[in-house]
Design a protein around this motif. Structure first.
Motif, short mmCIF file in Angstrom:
data_model
loop_
_atom_site.label_atom_id
_atom_site.label_comp_id
_atom_site.label_asym_id
_atom_site.label_seq_id
_atom_site.Cartn_x
_atom_site.Cartn_y
_atom_site.Cartn_z
N ASN A 1 0.83 -1.21 0.00
CA ASN A 1 0.00 0.00 0.00
C ASN A 1 0.87 1.26 0.00
O ASN A 1 0.66 2.18 -0.80
N SER B 1 -9.52 8.51 9.45
CA SER B 1 -9.24 7.32 10.24
C SER B 1 -9.46 7.59 11.72
O SER B 1 -10.06 6.77 12.43
N VAL C 1 -10.69 0.12 6.58
CA VAL C 1 -9.76 -0.33 5.53
C VAL C 1 -10.48 -0.41 4.19
O VAL C 1 -9.93 -0.01 3.15
N LYS C 2 -11.70 -0.92 4.18
CA LYS C 2 -12.46 -1.04 2.92
C LYS C 2 -12.63 0.32 2.27
O LYS C 2 -12.44 0.47 1.05
N GLY D 1 -10.76 2.97 2.75
CA GLY D 1 -9.46 3.46 2.32
C GLY D 1 -9.03 2.89 0.99
O GLY D 1 -8.50 3.59 0.12
N TYR D 2 -9.26 1.59 0.81
CA TYR D 2 -8.89 0.96 -0.47
C TYR D 2 -9.70 1.54 -1.63
O TYR D 2 -9.22 1.59 -2.77
N VAL E 1 -5.99 3.47 5.69
CA VAL E 1 -5.77 2.04 5.83
C VAL E 1 -4.68 1.71 6.85
O VAL E 1 -4.81 0.76 7.64
N TRP F 1 -4.48 -8.12 1.47
CA TRP F 1 -5.52 -7.84 2.45
C TRP F 1 -6.70 -8.81 2.28
O TRP F 1 -7.21 -9.37 3.27
#
Length: 419
Positions: A229, A273, A286-287, A289-290, A328, A392
């Motif tokens: 990442n 975050s 995280v989802k 952020g991706y 993330v 991930w």
């Protein structure tokens, strides 16, 4: 200062600020001198490859020593490891200021690399020593903010210093920063690991600990995800002398064009975050952020394929991708450390080692192979980010299958289906 103690807001702010400053030392040591590559080459009568080696040996030493910073701190305490490492870094920076040959500079860079990682590795363990759940994620978000900002700010600082005072002033600047951090840490950095919580410093015990952590599939997948990442962002950082100088025709003092969008994006991502802590699970954060990372990398590739790069459009990917990376990183880091609550220092070390080796791969192999054309750079960002996403997703598949009690701090992924 035991885990779970209630801490004042002023302590949290001061503690996070100091750990953030320690974390930025590594990126500053890489990126501040990037604008001075041509000057170093001419001054030391070497080749572009010779100057590139000063980066490669630093990153290799940095990655290897990541294996030991946290493990040593698990045995002797967090504070002594950071203080000794800061002293070594400061001395190495001072010698680098006066290096008269490439060989001397390479030796200094090795010692900088060996010492500089203690701040980020041990700092992560210290946060989990003291704080639970939402507070840990908020502090980790703040540290990630500064860790991500450093690669963006450092080349701007380095470009100004190089233009005004020459390349040696950059290492002089790092020496001064090292002295200040030694003084601040000696005065204000607490010891967060009580003696009763320390591990035996014995080869057999260390080997057993390394083996326990390193063979854990979830740990490896999380560490690789974090590393790839970041390198979707980092590939543009280490390619800056070519991307900015050759493709965009900018000078050393104009590096802000690439890095300011990254700064703003990382600031926004870290804020998102921190606000998500306690409201969303780490998996949901995280989802999201991706999603930002995917949009930034995909649009960047479409732009690079459709036209020649020009400002400001050629640098906006740093803003969007930076938001996603900063969202993330804190959650993945906390999930990694929570796998080994009694060996957080060692887990932080090995996570940093894995990520550091990805940095070495990017700086030494990937970036030199692709930075000659903007389209290849854009494809590199997308490929590195997509690789992180694949790791991930692989972690999620394994986590959903494992039969164990849910962690007490961070919840398991949703839709668990234990066999």
């Amino acid at each position: 200062m035991p885990h779970g103690t209630q801490h004042s807001k002023s302590f949290k702010r001061g503690f996070a600020a100091l750990l953030a400053a320690l974390a930025t030392l590594g990126p500053f040591s890489v990126d501040t001198y990037l604008p001075a590559f041509a000057g170093i080459q001419q001054s030391l009568d070497t080749t572009p490859l010779g100057v590139q080696q000063t980066l490669s040996v630093y990153l290799f030493a940095f990655g290897v020593m990541f294996l030991f910073h946290g493990a040593i701190s698990d045995s002797f305490g967090r504070r002594p490891v950071i203080l000794v490492s800061l002293v070594v870094f400061t001395i190495a920076s001072a010698f680098a200021t006066f290096a008269s040959t490439l060989h001397e500079l390479l030796v200094c860079r090795v010692f900088q690399g060996l010492s500089v990682g203690a701040g980020i590795v041990v700092g992560r363990a210290m946060i989990r020593d003291l704080f639970d759940s939402a507070d840990a994620q908020r502090l980790m978000s703040l540290v990630t903010l500064f860790f991500g900002l450093a690669p963006a700010i450092a080349p701007i600082v380095g470009g100004v210093l190089y233009a005004w005072l020459g390349w040696r002033s950059i290492f002089g600047f790092l020496t001064v920063v090292g002295v200040l951090l030694v003084a601040l840490s000696f005065r204000a950095l607490p010891e967060t690991l009580p003696k009763e919580g320390r591990q035996a410093f014995h080869p057999a015990a260390l080997f057993a600990g390394y083996r326990e952590v390193a063979i854990n599939a979830r740990f490896l997948l999380l560490s690789l995800a974090a590393g790839f990442n970041f390198n979707g962002f980092f590939v543009y950082i280490v390619s800056a002398p070519v991307y900015l100088g050759e493709h965009l025709k900018l000078g050393p003092q104009e590096y802000a064009w690439l890095f300011i969008p990254g700064i703003v994006g990382i600031m926004m991502g870290s804020q998102l975050s921190g606000r998500a802590a306690g409201r969303l699970t780490p998996y949901e954060t995280v989802k999201r952020g991706y999603a930002f990372m995917a949009v930034g990398a995909t649009v960047n590739l479409a732009y690079a394929l459709s036209t020649d790069p020009s400002l400001p459009w050629a640098v906006l990917q740093m803003f969007v991708y930076g938001i996603g990376f900063a969202m993330v990183m804190p959650s993945i880091t906390l999930l990694t450390l929570e796998l080994f609550p009694t060996r957080r220092g060692m887990a932080a070390s090995l996570q940093g080692f894995v990520s550091g080796m990805v940095n070495v791969l990017t700086a030494g192999v990937i970036a030199p192979a692709i930075y000659h054309h903007p389209r290849w750079l854009a494809l590199g960002m997308l490929a590195l980010g997509a690789t992180g996403l694949l790791f991930w997703l692989s972690y999620l598949r394994i986590a959903r299958r494992i039969v164990e009690d849910p962690p007490t701090i961070l919840p398991e992924p949703r839709e668990t289906n234990p066999d």
